[in-house]
Design a protein around this motif. Structure first.
Motif, mmCIF file in Angstrom:
data_model
loop_
_atom_site.group_PDB
_atom_site.id
_atom_site.type_symbol
_atom_site.label_atom_id
_atom_site.label_comp_id
_atom_site.label_asym_id
_atom_site.label_seq_id
_atom_site.Cartn_x
_atom_site.Cartn_y
_atom_site.Cartn_z
ATOM 1 N N UNK A 34 -34.835 -23.589 10.520
ATOM 2 C CA UNK A 34 -33.708 -24.119 9.751
ATOM 3 C C UNK A 34 -34.099 -25.401 9.017
ATOM 4 N N UNK A 35 -33.686 -25.501 7.779
ATOM 5 C CA UNK A 35 -34.055 -26.643 6.934
ATOM 6 C C UNK A 35 -33.326 -27.885 7.415
ATOM 7 N N UNK A 41 -34.724 -31.138 3.929
ATOM 8 C CA UNK A 41 -36.133 -31.175 3.504
ATOM 9 C C UNK A 41 -36.637 -29.748 3.309
ATOM 10 N N UNK A 42 -36.941 -29.392 2.056
ATOM 11 C CA UNK A 42 -37.442 -28.050 1.755
ATOM 12 C C UNK A 42 -38.949 -28.043 2.004
ATOM 13 N N UNK A 43 -39.436 -27.287 2.998
ATOM 14 C CA UNK A 43 -40.866 -27.342 3.325
ATOM 15 C C UNK A 43 -41.728 -26.673 2.260
ATOM 16 N N UNK A 44 -42.962 -27.131 2.168
ATOM 17 C CA UNK A 44 -43.885 -26.604 1.171
ATOM 18 C C UNK A 44 -44.094 -25.108 1.352
ATOM 19 N N UNK A 45 -44.188 -24.650 2.604
ATOM 20 C CA UNK A 45 -44.443 -23.233 2.838
ATOM 21 C C UNK A 45 -43.323 -22.373 2.276
ATOM 22 N N UNK A 46 -42.082 -22.875 2.326
ATOM 23 C CA UNK A 46 -40.961 -22.125 1.765
ATOM 24 C C UNK A 46 -41.084 -22.031 0.249
ATOM 25 N N UNK A 47 -41.463 -23.142 -0.379
ATOM 26 C CA UNK A 47 -41.624 -23.148 -1.836
ATOM 27 C C UNK A 47 -42.730 -22.203 -2.271
ATOM 28 N N UNK A 48 -43.813 -22.172 -1.498
ATOM 29 C CA UNK A 48 -44.927 -21.280 -1.834
ATOM 30 C C UNK A 48 -44.524 -19.824 -1.675
ATOM 31 N N UNK A 52 -28.914 -26.410 3.329
ATOM 32 C CA UNK A 52 -28.810 -27.279 4.500
ATOM 33 C C UNK A 52 -28.653 -26.460 5.790
ATOM 34 N N UNK A 53 -29.597 -26.632 6.682
ATOM 35 C CA UNK A 53 -29.622 -25.962 7.992
ATOM 36 C C UNK A 53 -29.688 -24.439 7.888
ATOM 37 N N UNK A 54 -30.047 -23.911 6.730
ATOM 38 C CA UNK A 54 -30.310 -22.487 6.603
ATOM 39 C C UNK A 54 -31.821 -22.260 6.583
ATOM 40 N N UNK A 55 -32.233 -20.987 6.562
ATOM 41 C CA UNK A 55 -33.655 -20.647 6.538
ATOM 42 C C UNK A 55 -33.994 -19.967 5.218
ATOM 43 N N UNK A 56 -35.214 -20.192 4.750
ATOM 44 C CA UNK A 56 -35.756 -19.393 3.656
ATOM 45 C C UNK A 56 -36.429 -18.181 4.284
ATOM 46 N N UNK A 57 -36.174 -16.993 3.774
ATOM 47 C CA UNK A 57 -36.661 -15.778 4.417
ATOM 48 C C UNK A 57 -37.337 -14.847 3.433
#
Length: 580
Positions: free
Chosen positions: A379-380, A384-391, A473-478
Motif C-alpha cells: 500500500x502506498x 509516496x509513489x515508489x519507483x518500481x510502481x512507476x516502472x 493514497x494507501x492503495x496498491x499499484x497492480x
C-alpha cells in the motif's frame, strides 16, 4: 461567538486574517471540532429547520459557511502553534463543513424558506454523510428516511420507475444491524439499478458495547464496506488527514465510469431460491444480459452447538476462473466464516430449522473474470509513489531525465485514475504536470507527493499531485494477466490496500468500476473448532468469494472489456459469484 459575528459582518474576510486574530481563529476551529457537528440526528434537525442558528451559552449566531476558501491562509496563522496547526489538516472531512455543504441543498424550499420537497435520495445521503455518528448503528439508515426524496412520506409512492417493484424501506428496530444494512443495499440496488453501493464505505460497524447487550455481534459481510476504511476514517479520525483514497464509483448522482457498459445488476440475496428471478431478469435495457447456471452452492446450517454442512450441486458449465487459480499452498486457518449460517437452496436444513437470530449474509452477483492479479506493490504509504510502481506502469527514469522520453498515457492517466477531481476527463495539462513531478523526483526514484505540496502550494504540479493523492493514497499499484487474451495482455491499475497476488479482477454487472474479489474454499468441516477456509488450489472450485473492493484498470473503465468480446463469448464467460 463574538468573533463569528465579526466574520459574518465583515465585507472582506481577509481583513480578519491577521496575526493578532490568531487566538480567535484558534478558538473558532476548536468550536468547529465539537462532536455535536458529527452527530447523525443533527442532520435531520438542521435539514427540517426553517432557520438554523448556533447557540453557545447566551450567545447566538446564524449557522453559516465559514472560511472554506481561506482555510490555507488561516491555518498559516497558526503555524507557530503545533497543537492548533495539526489539529485540522484539511477542512473537507470536518463535520461542520459537511453539514453546510450538504444540507444547504437537501431540500427545495419555497420563497418563505418553508420546505417544498427533498432533493437527495436516501442512497446519496447515506453515501455523502458516512462519518456522522449515532449510538444505534441502525440509524445509519433510519436517520435519513424522513429527509430523503425517495422515502419522504409525501413523495415516495410515485418515485418508483415504471415496471420495477422496489421493496419498501421503513424503520423497524426489531431488526438487527445486518438485516437493516442488507435491506438498505437491496433497496438501493433495486431503485438505482446499480451495484456501486457495495464499493462505497458507508456503514458504521456495530458498537461492541451494543453487541454485548443485543448478543448479535456477527461481523458484516465483505460486500458491506465500513466507514473506518473510508477516505478519512471513522469520526474520531477525521481530523488526522487522509487515510485512504477517494471512492472510484463516486456519489450516486455523479457516476464517473461505466465499466459494465450500462448493464443492470443481476443479484439475489441470501436465502432467495436459485430459481427465483433476480432484479435484472425482467428489466434488461438492451436485452443482452448473460446468465449461466450458478456455481456449486454450500448451505451452512447453524445449530445450537454445532455447524453442519450440506452441499447441493447443480449442473453447470466449467468455471472460466478455473484456469486462473494458481496453487496457493498457504492455509488461511486464521480466517473464520462470520457467525452467520448461509443457504442458497430452498431445501436446505436452514429452511426447516431457521433461527431468526441467524441469516444468510451472502449475495449472488453475476459478471465475468477480467484477469488475475500477478504483481502488486505494498500500500502506498504517505502518498509516496515508489519507483518500481512507476516502472511497471511504463516510466523510464533514465530516458525521462534526459528529456527525450515523454510520459506514457498509461503512467500519468493511471496515477489520477484517468479523471480530474470533478470526475470529468483529465485536463490535457496533467501530462505536463506529471512529467515535472517525475523529473523532480527524489534521488531514489520515488515521487513524494507530500513533499511536492509543501514546496509548491499552488500551480499545475500541486493540482496534479492532489489528484494523485486522492487516487493512490494507501492503495496498491497492480499488474494482472488478462483471462482470455490471446496475446497475453497485461492489465495495470490501482487496487484496494488488501489486494493480493492471485486475486481476481472482475467486471460485475451493474457496477461502474472493475472489482477485486478473492476465492476461498471451506475446510476443516468436521472439526469442532469451527469452519475455516483456505485459498483454492489449481482447478479447485471456490465455495465463496470475499469482496476486496473497487479498482481502476487502465483502458477498462468505460465498457471496453464488454465491447471487445462477442455476445456469445460474454455469455460463455458469465458466472455467478457468491460474495460473503
Amino acid at each position: 461567538m463574538y468573533f463569528i459575528s465579526r466574520v459574518v459582518g465583515a465585507y472582506d474576510i481577509d481583513t480578519l486574517i491577521r496575526r493578532e486574530e490568531a487566538n480567535n481563529w484558534s478558538d473558532l476551529l476548536f468550536l468547529m471540532r465539537s462532536s455535536w457537528f458529527s452527530r447523525r440526528w443533527v442532520i435531520q434537525e438542521l435539514a427540517l429547520a426553517k432557520e438554523a442558528t448556533i447557540r453557545c451559552g447566551s450567545k447566538e449566531v446564524d449557522a453559516i459557511s465559514l472560511f472554506d476558501m481561506n482555510f490555507p491562509k488561516i491555518r498559516t496563522l497558526l503555524s507557530d502553534r503545533p497543537g492548533d496547526y495539526y489539529a485540522i489538516t484539511e477542512l473537507r472531512p470536518l463535520g461542520a463543513k459537511i453539514l453546510v455543504d450538504i444540507l444547504s441543498n437537501t431540500f427545495f424550499r419555497a420563497a418563505d424558506r418553508s420546505l417544498f420537497e427533498p432533493a437527495k435520495s436516501l442512497e446519496t445521503l447515506v453515501s455523502s454523510l458516512p462519518t456522522f455518528e449515532t449510538t444505534d448503528r441502525r440509524d445509519t439508515v433510519y436517520a435519513f428516511l424522513n429527509i430523503a426524496k425517495d422515502t419522504f412520506p409525501k413523495f415516495a409512492p410515485g418515485l418508483a420507475p415504471a415496471g420495477i417493484d422496489i421493496p419498501p424501506l421503513t424503520s423497524d428496530y426489531g431488526h438487527d444491524l445486518l438485516t437493516v444494512y442488507t435491506n438498505f443495499v437491496r433497496y438501493v440496488v433495486a431503485s438505482s439499478k446499480s451495484l456501486d453501493i457495495i464499493c462505497r464505505h458507508w456503514a458504521l460497524p456495530e458498537r461492541q458495547d451494543m453487541a454485548l447487550v443485543t448478543k448479535s455481534s456477527r461481523g458484516l459481510p465483505s460486500w458491506i464496506k465500513t466507514v473506518p476504511d473510508s477516505s478519512y476514517g471513522q469520526p474520531s479520525e477525521e481530523l488526522n488527514g487522509r487515510k485512504n483514497g477517494d471512492s472510484f464509483v463516486g456519489l450516486p448522482d455523479a457516476r464517473i465510469y461505466n465499466a459494465s457498459r450500462g448493464k443492470w445488476p443481476e443479484i439475489r440475496f441470501g436465502m432467495e431460491p436459485s430459481g427465483s428471478p433476480s432484479f435484472s431478469d425482467s428489466h434488461v435495457p438492451d436485452g443482452d444480459s448473460a446468465s449461466t447456471p450458478m456455481a456449486t452452492e454450500t448451505a451452512l446450517t447453524h445449530g445450537v452447538d454445532s455447524i453442519s454442512i450440506n452441499s447441493q450441486v447443480t449442473s453447470r458449465a466449467p468455471s472460466p476462473t478455473n484456469s486462473h487459480f494458481s496453487d496457493r499452498s498457504s492455509s488461511s486457518d486464521s480466517k473464520i466464516l462470520p457467525d452467520t449460517p448461509t443457504s442458497s437452496s430452498p431445501t436446505s436444513p436452514i429452511s426447516e430449522h431457521h433461527d431468526p437470530k441467524y441469516q444468510d449474509s451472502s449475495i449472488y452477483v453475476k459478471g465475468f473474470v477480467l484477469g488475475t492479479v500477478s504483481w502488486k506493490t505494498d500500500p502506498i504509504s504517505a502518498g509516496i509513489i515508489p519507483q518500481v510502481a512507476l516502472e511497471r506502469l511504463g516510466w523510464s527514469r533514465t530516458e525521462g531525465k534526459a528529456g527525450c522520453h515523454p510520459v506514457p498515457d498509461q503512467v500519468w492517466r493511471t496515477l489520477v485514475a484517468d479523471r480530474g477531481p470533478d470526475g470529468r476527463p483529465p485536463p490535457s495539462w496533467y501530462h505536463r504536470a506529471c512529467l515535472r513531478c517525475l523529473v523532480h523526483d527524489t534521488p531514489n526514484g520515488h515521487v513524494a507527493t507530500k513533499d511536492i505540496l509543501e514546496q509548491r502550494s499552488s500551480g499545475i504540479m500541486s493540482d496534479y499531485v492532489k489528484r494523485v493523492q486522492a487516487v493512490a493514497w494507501n492503495r496498491v499499484v497492480l499488474e494482472g494477466m488478462s483471462a482470455k487474451s490471446r496475446h497475453g495482455e497485461t492489465l495495470v491499475g490501482i487496487g484496494p490496500p488488501r489486494t493480493e497476488k492471485d486475486d481476481l479482477i472482475c467486471i460485475l454487472f451493474g457496477c461502474s468500476v472493475p472489482c477485486i474479489i478473492r476465492p476461498w474454499v471451506l475446510t476443516n468441516l468436521n472439526s469442532n473448532n469451527g469452519i475455516k477456509c483456505r485459498n483454492p488450489s489449481t482447478r479447485e472450485q471456490p465455495d465463496y468469494y470475499e469482496f476486496i473492493g473497487e479498482a481502476f484498470i487502465y483502458g477498462k473503465m468505460d465498457g471496453q472489456a464488454i465491447e471487445s468480446i462477442s455476445p456469445e463469448d460474454l455469455l460463455a464467460r458469465t458466472q455467478e459469484f457468491r460474495l460473503l
